[in-house]
Design a protein around this motif. Structure first.
Motif, PDB file in Angstrom:
ATOM      1  N   ASN A 285     -76.487  10.984  27.638  1.00 56.60           N
ATOM      2  CA  ASN A 285     -76.614  11.824  28.845  1.00 56.60           C
ATOM      3  C   ASN A 285     -76.915  13.277  28.484  1.00 56.60           C
ATOM      4  OD1 ASN A 285     -75.945   9.580  30.489  1.00 56.60           O
ATOM      5  ND2 ASN A 285     -73.765   9.957  30.148  1.00 56.60           N
ATOM      6  N   ASP A 286     -77.853  13.459  27.597  1.00 54.69           N
ATOM      7  CA  ASP A 286     -78.250  14.798  27.139  1.00 54.69           C
ATOM      8  C   ASP A 286     -79.052  15.508  28.234  1.00 54.69           C
ATOM      9  OD1 ASP A 286     -79.159  17.027  25.820  1.00 54.69           O
ATOM     10  OD2 ASP A 286     -80.542  15.931  24.504  1.00 54.69           O
ATOM     11  N   THR A 287     -78.519  16.586  28.734  1.00 49.11           N
ATOM     12  CA  THR A 287     -79.218  17.393  29.746  1.00 49.11           C
ATOM     13  C   THR A 287     -79.619  18.760  29.204  1.00 49.11           C
ATOM     14  OG1 THR A 287     -77.105  18.244  30.599  1.00 49.11           O
ATOM     15  CG2 THR A 287     -78.003  16.251  31.641  1.00 49.11           C
ATOM     16  N   SER A 288     -79.463  18.952  27.895  1.00 44.10           N
ATOM     17  CA  SER A 288     -79.776  20.249  27.301  1.00 44.10           C
ATOM     18  C   SER A 288     -81.277  20.525  27.362  1.00 44.10           C
ATOM     19  CB  SER A 288     -79.310  20.294  25.847  1.00 44.10           C
ATOM     20  OG  SER A 288     -80.033  19.359  25.060  1.00 44.10           O
ATOM     21  N   GLU A 289     -81.601  21.804  27.349  1.00 41.63           N
ATOM     22  CA  GLU A 289     -82.992  22.248  27.369  1.00 41.63           C
ATOM     23  C   GLU A 289     -83.233  23.213  26.209  1.00 41.63           C
ATOM     24  OE1 GLU A 289     -85.245  21.054  29.262  1.00 41.63           O
ATOM     25  OE2 GLU A 289     -84.022  19.934  30.700  1.00 41.63           O
ATOM     26  N   PHE A 290     -84.462  23.641  26.073  1.00 43.89           N
ATOM     27  CA  PHE A 290     -84.847  24.560  24.996  1.00 43.89           C
ATOM     28  C   PHE A 290     -83.971  25.806  25.001  1.00 43.89           C
ATOM     29  CE2 PHE A 290     -87.496  28.012  23.284  1.00 43.89           C
ATOM     30  CZ  PHE A 290     -87.957  27.452  22.106  1.00 43.89           C
ATOM     31  N   ASP A 291     -83.781  26.395  26.163  1.00 41.78           N
ATOM     32  CA  ASP A 291     -83.037  27.656  26.247  1.00 41.78           C
ATOM     33  C   ASP A 291     -81.526  27.470  26.156  1.00 41.78           C
ATOM     34  OD1 ASP A 291     -85.406  29.128  26.541  1.00 41.78           O
ATOM     35  OD2 ASP A 291     -85.434  28.740  28.713  1.00 41.78           O
ATOM     36  N   SER A 292     -81.033  26.249  26.353  1.00 39.91           N
ATOM     37  CA  SER A 292     -79.590  26.026  26.301  1.00 39.91           C
ATOM     38  C   SER A 292     -79.106  25.631  24.906  1.00 39.91           C
ATOM     39  CB  SER A 292     -79.181  24.936  27.299  1.00 39.91           C
ATOM     40  OG  SER A 292     -79.734  23.678  26.951  1.00 39.91           O
ATOM     41  N   ARG A 293     -80.028  25.541  23.964  1.00 40.34           N
ATOM     42  CA  ARG A 293     -79.667  25.275  22.564  1.00 40.34           C
ATOM     43  C   ARG A 293     -79.823  26.587  21.790  1.00 40.34           C
ATOM     44  NH1 ARG A 293     -80.514  19.493  20.218  1.00 40.34           N
ATOM     45  NH2 ARG A 293     -80.203  18.150  22.037  1.00 40.34           N
ATOM     46  N   PRO A 294     -78.739  27.295  21.528  1.00 40.64           N
ATOM     47  CA  PRO A 294     -78.835  28.662  20.982  1.00 40.64           C
ATOM     48  C   PRO A 294     -79.255  28.739  19.517  1.00 40.64           C
ATOM     49  CG  PRO A 294     -76.543  27.998  21.166  1.00 40.64           C
ATOM     50  CD  PRO A 294     -77.340  26.913  21.812  1.00 40.64           C
ATOM     51  N   MET A 344     -75.592  20.174  15.692  1.00 41.60           N
ATOM     52  CA  MET A 344     -76.907  19.577  15.952  1.00 41.60           C
ATOM     53  C   MET A 344     -77.202  19.495  17.449  1.00 41.60           C
ATOM     54  SD  MET A 344     -77.358  16.567  13.102  1.00 41.60           S
ATOM     55  CE  MET A 344     -77.817  16.982  11.410  1.00 41.60           C
ATOM     56  N   HIS A 345     -76.181  19.224  18.249  1.00 39.79           N
ATOM     57  CA  HIS A 345     -76.377  19.173  19.696  1.00 39.79           C
ATOM     58  C   HIS A 345     -76.724  20.550  20.271  1.00 39.79           C
ATOM     59  CE1 HIS A 345     -73.859  15.235  20.307  1.00 39.79           C
ATOM     60  NE2 HIS A 345     -74.867  15.091  19.475  1.00 39.79           N
ATOM     61  N   SER A 346     -76.413  21.601  19.500  1.00 35.20           N
ATOM     62  CA  SER A 346     -76.668  22.971  19.962  1.00 35.20           C
ATOM     63  C   SER A 346     -77.906  23.582  19.322  1.00 35.20           C
ATOM     64  CB  SER A 346     -75.449  23.862  19.647  1.00 35.20           C
ATOM     65  OG  SER A 346     -74.273  23.349  20.246  1.00 35.20           O
ATOM     66  N   SER A 347     -78.680  22.775  18.591  1.00 36.15           N
ATOM     67  CA  SER A 347     -79.809  23.302  17.824  1.00 36.15           C
ATOM     68  C   SER A 347     -81.136  22.731  18.295  1.00 36.15           C
ATOM     69  CB  SER A 347     -79.625  22.990  16.335  1.00 36.15           C
ATOM     70  OG  SER A 347     -78.410  23.551  15.851  1.00 36.15           O
ATOM     71  N   ASP A 425     -88.332  14.982  24.117  1.00 34.10           N
ATOM     72  CA  ASP A 425     -88.430  13.821  25.000  1.00 34.10           C
ATOM     73  C   ASP A 425     -88.795  12.565  24.217  1.00 34.10           C
ATOM     74  OD1 ASP A 425     -87.785  15.432  27.127  1.00 34.10           O
ATOM     75  OD2 ASP A 425     -89.849  15.630  27.875  1.00 34.10           O
ATOM     76  N   ARG A 426     -89.680  12.727  23.254  1.00 34.81           N
ATOM     77  CA  ARG A 426     -90.039  11.572  22.417  1.00 34.81           C
ATOM     78  C   ARG A 426     -88.850  11.113  21.570  1.00 34.81           C
ATOM     79  NH1 ARG A 426     -92.042   7.023  22.200  1.00 34.81           N
ATOM     80  NH2 ARG A 426     -93.442   6.419  20.509  1.00 34.81           N
ATOM     81  N   LEU A 427     -88.045  12.051  21.113  1.00 34.63           N
ATOM     82  CA  LEU A 427     -86.824  11.692  20.374  1.00 34.63           C
ATOM     83  C   LEU A 427     -85.903  10.824  21.222  1.00 34.63           C
ATOM     84  CD1 LEU A 427     -85.795  14.978  18.501  1.00 34.63           C
ATOM     85  CD2 LEU A 427     -86.380  12.788  17.443  1.00 34.63           C
TER      86      LEU A 427
END
Length: 491
Positions: A285-294, A344-347, A425-427
């Motif tokens: 349920n990953d909802t992270s985006e480019f800007d939310s991964r610091p 890794m979830h934050s990168s 998205d491909r990942l």
């Protein structure tokens, strides 16, 4: 009048015979059509798995206690272990399923497989009853090389009346009808448990087990029949089977990479590269985006390595002062896996740098975390690369370029949001190909490995057939050199 009736009767008889002949010909043609249709060439690769459809939810496949396999309480119609020997057990899995791989598995004594998991045989059975209890594989770093465990469980499940697995491969009890001969030796676990010699031992237990496996396998008629070319052996830990591999090299190996193998023993033409079982938790349920991964770029692991891994030290000094880069030492000890999972979830990007060998578990941790891998390993071989394009979701950098000034950091910074999002998205789509689970599911790591093995079968068969061309002209002396005599009492 009688002549006219006889003439009419003859006319009707000829018409009837003609009609009967036409119907018979049509039925005969139809029967051949359906026979030919049902016996077409096998297609081992299910390319539907490579579509861009969203993957199903995946289980937590990390090393925590939640990953412990559960017993198959929902599987009914119990079958006792003693019903499994040859010709007494019917395979309930659909043999005619497209792409199914037929596997003959040796009944090696438990000391080579589940006894290494502290399972005790009951009533002389070789295999555990997986409907009631599944022996637990030890956690920590052991898990990353547990490939043979998952494959063996999958074959055992294929014999259940209500097979809970995806059924990409089935166990058969007639070796002459098998596509491949599987050797169920838990070689990676043997290395992890028995590679050190205690003071009271004359020889390391891992070496003893390897010697026994070699003697058993090479004494079998199946090995002699093919010269071992149709045998499948898992040696996923780079140091497993160090002794046996030099004697069993004609077999097909399942490996992590070719880093410690000479090319005549292991190569991409005959062998299969399998993924590591990732250690971090899958990002469900990953909802992270480019800007939310610091964090821009992440690496945590051993920094000082030998051989090809020396590049890690050079990159550490190049990147350690970059403010949005995390590059630090780390291990699985204490809270290491949890920290790596959070990192890794934050990168946005995760470094996968060659270590003592070209591959590492870190790549598959990154895939499970939807952190775009940056691969710096010139000799790396990747799972399923014959059907999977890693450039769609990974960044590859040559080692010689990575150690140049600001080359690497500038490359990563220039990857914009849209391009990163496409790769992320491909990942998410390919993540399921790297998930080990039991029961196995369509498109997971177990099924993808079976498919990779199946794709090797035609070339393997061709090599076996070519090796038999001059069988009639081989002298008895030369033939004797090829075959290792049976040694039934080596246990």
């Amino acid at each position: 009048m009688g002549e006219r009736n006889a003439s009419s009767f003859g006319f009707i008889s000829r018409n009837f015979l003609f009609f009967l002949l036409a119907i018979t010909s049509i039925l005969f043609s139809l029967s051949w059509f359906f026979v030919l249709r049902s016996t077409g060439s096998p297609h081992f690769v299910d390319h539907s798995l490579l579509s861009n459809s969203a993957p199903p939810s995946v289980i937590d496949n990390g090393s925590s206690k939640e990953s412990k396999p559960k017993s198959l309480d929902h599987v009914k119609n119990s079958v006792q272990e003693e019903e499994l020997p040859q010709k007494k057990k019917d395979i309930k899995c659909n043999k005619n399923k497209k792409g199914v791989l037929k596997v003959y598995m040796y009944d090696l004594p438990p000391q080579f497989h589940f006894e290494l998991l502290d399972w005790k045989s009951q009533g002389g059975s070789v295999w555990p009853d997986i409907r009631t209890r599944i022996p637990h594989y030890p956690g920590g770093l052991n898990l990353q090389h547990s490939i043979e465990y998952w494959l063996t469980l999958d074959l055992l499940a294929s014999e259940l009346p209500d097979n809970p697995s995806a059924c990409g491969a089935i166990r058969v009890h007639n070796s002459s009808g098998a596509d491949i001969i599987f050797v169920p030796f838990f070689s990676s676990l043997s290395y992890n448990k028995y590679s050190k010699k205690s003071p009271q031992q004359n020889k390391i237990n891992n070496k003893v087990l390897q010697e026994k496996v070699v003697r058993f396998v090479t004494s079998q008629e199946e090995w002699k029949r093919s010269g071992g070319r149709d045998h499948l052996i898992v040696a996923h830990h780079p140091n497993s089977m160090l002794d046996a591999r030099t004697k069993l090299w004609p077999a097909m190996f399942i490996l992590a990479d070719f880093g410690r193998y000479p090319p005549h023993i292991a190569n991409v033409d005959k062998d299969v590269i399998a993924p590591y079982k990732h250690m971090v938790k899958s990002y469900v349920n990953d909802t992270s985006e480019f800007d939310s991964r610091p964090i821009l770029l992440y690496f945590q692991g051993a920094i000082y390595r030998k051989d090809g891994g020396s590049v890690r030290q050079e990159l550490f000094y190049l990147l350690k002062d970059e403010k949005d880069v995390h590059f630090s030492f780390g291990s699985v000890q204490k809270n290491g896996i949890h920290q790596a999972s959070q990192g890794m979830h934050s990168s946005k990007f995760c470094l996968n740098i060659a270590g003592d060998t070209p591959s590492s578990n870190r790549l598959f941790d990154a895939i499970a975390s939807h952190c775009v891998p940056v691969i710096i390993s010139d000799e790396i071989e990747l799972p399923y690369e014959d059907i999977l394009d890693y450039s769609e979701f990974c960044i590859f950098v040559r080692t010689s370029d990575a150690v140049k000034g600001n080359f690497l950091i500038n490359l990563v910074r220039n990857i914009k949001k849209d391009e990163w999002t496409h790769m992320r998205d491909r990942l998410k789509e390919v993540q399921r190909f790297f998930e080990f689970q039991f029961p196995s599911k369509e498109g997971d790591a177990v099924q993808m490995i079976w498919q990779a093995v199946a794709r090797k079968v035609p070339a393997m068969r061709r090599n076996i057939h070519k090796s038999r061309r001059f069988a009639r002209t081989v002298t008895g002396k030369e033939e004797g050199l090829k075959l290792i005599p049976s040694q039934p009492n080596f246990w």
